[in-house]
Design an enzyme around this catalytic site. Sequence first.
Site, PDB file in Angstrom:
ATOM      1  N   ASN A   1       0.767  -1.314   0.012  1.00  0.00           N
ATOM      2  CA  ASN A   1       0.155   0.019   0.047  1.00  0.00           C
ATOM      3  C   ASN A   1       0.983   1.241  -0.104  1.00  0.00           C
ATOM      4  OD1 ASN A   1       0.598  -0.336   2.883  1.00  0.00           O
ATOM      5  ND2 ASN A   1      -0.894   1.242   3.232  1.00  0.00           N
TER       6      ASN A   1
ATOM      7  N   HIS B   1       5.194   6.596  -6.356  1.00  0.00           N
ATOM      8  CA  HIS B   1       5.301   5.123  -5.984  1.00  0.00           C
ATOM      9  C   HIS B   1       6.855   5.067  -5.253  1.00  0.00           C
ATOM     10  CE1 HIS B   1       1.355   3.248  -6.906  1.00  0.00           C
ATOM     11  NE2 HIS B   1       1.519   4.328  -8.002  1.00  0.00           N
TER      12      HIS B   1
END
Length: 181
Positions: free
Chosen positions: A33, A44
Amino acid sequence: MTRFTPQELEAARDRLVPDVVADGLRVLFCGINPGLMTAATGHHFARPGNRFWPVLHLSGFTPRLLKPSEQGTLPSYGLGITNVVARATARADELTAEEYVEGGRLLTAKVERLRPRWLAVVGVTAYRAAFGDRRAVVGPPEQTIGSSRVWVLPNPSGLNAHWTAATMAEEFARLRVAAGD
């Protein structure tokens, strides 16, 4: 690198981090996550101690070390990134079992739609929780999702002291070879 105050990082919990995906990728990497730094930046694996980007390069997936802000170039290499659970947290242990199971269901639908050659889940514990496979280990399990093969990779978080960048790169490289250049 941008510095965030604790208040800014806490506010990031409510932000969704968009996937970096395309149809028919060679490998769709799947994190557990988003961390708070990832949510704050929208990139990310953005936390400085995370080894994803260095390992991606060391393993030969990318010709140079990419910065998290360059994640949009991944599809040009046949790569993408998503997460098991969309909710941002400071630590993955804040997630519930239900979130992992629901994340596994949503991830399955995403993989069936996008049809990557390989789904690479970075984190054995996340894979076990999302797909109900308590015995999973690093490497390719028997499971497929539609026509996509699955590979379980070590978690590149700096908190994962069991793996060095070099040993992670070896495992990522095994997947790269299996996925074809």
